[in-house]
Design a protein around this motif. Structure first.
Motif, PDB file in Angstrom:
ATOM      1  N   GLY A 155       1.441 -30.116  -6.354  1.00 33.52           N
ATOM      2  CA  GLY A 155       0.018 -30.450  -6.335  1.00 33.52           C
ATOM      3  C   GLY A 155      -0.759 -30.033  -7.559  1.00 33.52           C
ATOM      4  N   GLY A 156      -0.075 -29.582  -8.609  1.00 33.82           N
ATOM      5  CA  GLY A 156      -0.763 -29.200  -9.834  1.00 33.82           C
ATOM      6  C   GLY A 156      -0.719 -30.307 -10.869  1.00 33.82           C
ATOM      7  N   LEU A 157      -1.561 -30.166 -11.895  1.00 34.88           N
ATOM      8  CA  LEU A 157      -1.585 -31.113 -13.015  1.00 34.88           C
ATOM      9  C   LEU A 157      -1.018 -30.397 -14.239  1.00 34.88           C
ATOM     10  CD1 LEU A 157      -5.132 -32.720 -12.597  1.00 34.88           C
ATOM     11  CD2 LEU A 157      -2.924 -33.711 -11.954  1.00 34.88           C
ATOM     12  N   PRO A 158       0.249 -30.670 -14.605  1.00 34.67           N
ATOM     13  CA  PRO A 158       0.891 -29.943 -15.705  1.00 34.67           C
ATOM     14  C   PRO A 158       0.617 -30.563 -17.070  1.00 34.67           C
ATOM     15  CG  PRO A 158       2.486 -31.376 -14.645  1.00 34.67           C
ATOM     16  CD  PRO A 158       1.188 -31.564 -13.885  1.00 34.67           C
ATOM     17  N   PHE A 159       0.406 -29.706 -18.063  1.00 40.88           N
ATOM     18  CA  PHE A 159       0.191 -30.143 -19.441  1.00 40.88           C
ATOM     19  C   PHE A 159       1.026 -29.272 -20.377  1.00 40.88           C
ATOM     20  CE2 PHE A 159      -3.511 -31.622 -17.202  1.00 40.88           C
ATOM     21  CZ  PHE A 159      -3.843 -32.832 -17.800  1.00 40.88           C
ATOM     22  N   ASP A 218      -8.690 -21.873 -25.896  1.00 43.69           N
ATOM     23  CA  ASP A 218      -9.036 -22.952 -24.970  1.00 43.69           C
ATOM     24  C   ASP A 218      -8.083 -22.997 -23.790  1.00 43.69           C
ATOM     25  OD1 ASP A 218     -11.298 -23.874 -26.251  1.00 43.69           O
ATOM     26  OD2 ASP A 218     -10.217 -25.312 -27.490  1.00 43.69           O
ATOM     27  N   VAL A 219      -6.806 -22.759 -24.031  1.00 45.17           N
ATOM     28  CA  VAL A 219      -5.827 -22.760 -22.936  1.00 45.17           C
ATOM     29  C   VAL A 219      -6.143 -21.651 -21.946  1.00 45.17           C
ATOM     30  CG1 VAL A 219      -3.407 -22.327 -22.362  1.00 45.17           C
ATOM     31  CG2 VAL A 219      -3.968 -23.849 -24.254  1.00 45.17           C
ATOM     32  N   VAL A 220      -6.382 -20.467 -22.449  1.00 44.63           N
ATOM     33  CA  VAL A 220      -6.670 -19.320 -21.571  1.00 44.63           C
ATOM     34  C   VAL A 220      -7.947 -19.544 -20.768  1.00 44.63           C
ATOM     35  CG1 VAL A 220      -7.297 -16.874 -21.574  1.00 44.63           C
ATOM     36  CG2 VAL A 220      -5.392 -17.675 -22.983  1.00 44.63           C
ATOM     37  N   ILE A 248      -2.388 -26.821 -14.936  1.00 37.31           N
ATOM     38  CA  ILE A 248      -1.322 -25.857 -15.198  1.00 37.31           C
ATOM     39  C   ILE A 248      -0.842 -26.010 -16.642  1.00 37.31           C
ATOM     40  CG2 ILE A 248       0.910 -24.966 -14.468  1.00 37.31           C
ATOM     41  CD1 ILE A 248      -1.317 -24.852 -12.311  1.00 37.31           C
ATOM     42  N   ALA A 249      -0.952 -24.947 -17.407  1.00 35.87           N
ATOM     43  CA  ALA A 249      -0.445 -24.921 -18.774  1.00 35.87           C
ATOM     44  C   ALA A 249       1.061 -24.651 -18.727  1.00 35.87           C
ATOM     45  CB  ALA A 249      -1.148 -23.832 -19.577  1.00 35.87           C
ATOM     46  N   VAL A 250       1.842 -25.586 -19.242  1.00 38.45           N
ATOM     47  CA  VAL A 250       3.304 -25.437 -19.292  1.00 38.45           C
ATOM     48  C   VAL A 250       3.695 -25.178 -20.743  1.00 38.45           C
ATOM     49  CG1 VAL A 250       5.524 -26.518 -18.806  1.00 38.45           C
ATOM     50  CG2 VAL A 250       3.549 -27.026 -17.341  1.00 38.45           C
ATOM     51  N   LEU A 251       4.074 -23.960 -21.045  1.00 36.35           N
ATOM     52  CA  LEU A 251       4.402 -23.605 -22.415  1.00 36.35           C
ATOM     53  C   LEU A 251       5.676 -24.312 -22.839  1.00 36.35           C
ATOM     54  CD1 LEU A 251       3.066 -21.757 -24.500  1.00 36.35           C
ATOM     55  CD2 LEU A 251       4.764 -20.031 -23.912  1.00 36.35           C
ATOM     56  N   LEU A 252       5.609 -25.073 -23.902  1.00 32.38           N
ATOM     57  CA  LEU A 252       6.767 -25.821 -24.369  1.00 32.38           C
ATOM     58  C   LEU A 252       7.817 -24.900 -24.984  1.00 32.38           C
ATOM     59  CD1 LEU A 252       4.881 -28.794 -26.055  1.00 32.38           C
ATOM     60  CD2 LEU A 252       6.115 -28.843 -23.871  1.00 32.38           C
ATOM     61  N   ASP A 253       9.057 -25.324 -24.899  1.00 27.79           N
ATOM     62  CA  ASP A 253      10.139 -24.631 -25.587  1.00 27.79           C
ATOM     63  C   ASP A 253      10.345 -25.340 -26.935  1.00 27.79           C
ATOM     64  OD1 ASP A 253      12.128 -22.787 -26.023  1.00 27.79           O
ATOM     65  OD2 ASP A 253      13.615 -23.778 -24.767  1.00 27.79           O
TER      66      ASP A 253
END
Length: 233
Positions: free
Chosen positions: A37-41, A52-54, A8-13
């Motif tokens: 159950g996800g792996l956040p980054f 690469d994120v997409v 899971i891509a977590v867009l930083l603030d």
């Protein structure tokens, strides 16, 4: 061994309330995804990472924000007091990339507003002007009720049709065009959630659901549904 948990891509603030020199994000975003159950980054706003994120992440969590959106996203005659940010261009490209590939997107607060703006919604720069009670929606000490719209995906996901949420947004969605489903309203008539039914999972919540991570709250099931959608082929 094959990976079983979705990325899971977590867009930083960023600290736009200061000089905008630092990335930041509440730990609760990551805790909520992890609990589901996800792996956040955490993802920065660097042009070099967008492709690469997409391509390589399974889902996008667009976090809250405090920056200016394009003028034509707002109601006619309205302007925002928020500062500009390089996050806007990167977030729009990343989110459009996920939607184009029908990868799940969950937008919270400012993340919902980006999802809305990309699909033709109009925003109010000051929510008190569209509240029937002129209520303050930008006070962490205040909570307010939201009612989910029957038959929507959000109503099917959440554990209750009406519940209390936090009040942490100055701006909000004021108008939604055809193709954008409004799935929750506050008790004073403000749009509190939207969804794009033509996508596998594209949901926006105006409140900060992540702040209830680790607590009993009927909206926490949204994270489970989001991560589950990210695991679908």
């Amino acid at each position: 061994m094959p990976r079983t948990s979705p990325l899971i891509a977590v867009l930083l603030d960023e600290n736009t309330s200061g000089d905008g020199s630092r990335y930041e994000a509440s730990k609760t975003y990551f805790e909520a995804v992890d609990a589901a159950g996800g792996l956040p980054f955490g993802i920065p706003y660097l042009p070099a990472v967008i492709e690469d994120v997409v391509e390589n992440f399974d889902g996008l969590l667009a976090t809250g924000s405090r920056f200016a959106f394009p003028p034509d996203w707002y109601l006619p005659g309205e302007t925002t007091a928020a500062p500009p940010s390089p996050r806007l261009e990167a977030e729009c490209k990343i989110m459009e990339g996920f939607l184009a590939r029908d990868k799940p997107v969950l937008g919270l607060c400012g993340g919902m507003q980006v999802l809305a703006g990309l699909r033709g919604c109009r925003l109010a720069a000051d929510t008190t002007k569209i509240s029937t009670a002129r209520r303050n929606h930008c006070d962490p000490a205040i909570s307010h009720g939201v009612a989910l719209v029957a038959g929507t995906r959000l109503a099917a996901i959440a554990e209750a049709p009406v519940f209390e949420v936090n009040s942490l947004h100055r701006e909000s969605v004021a108008e939604a065009p055809e193709g954008v489903v409004v799935s929750a309203f506050s008790e004073d008539g403000v749009i509190e959630a939207i969804e794009l039914p033509q996508h596998r999972f594209a949901l926006g919540l105006q409140w900060h659901q992540e702040k209830y991570a680790g607590k009993a709250h009927p909206g926490n099931t949204v994270f489970g549904a989001f991560v589950a959608a990210c695991q679908e082929p």
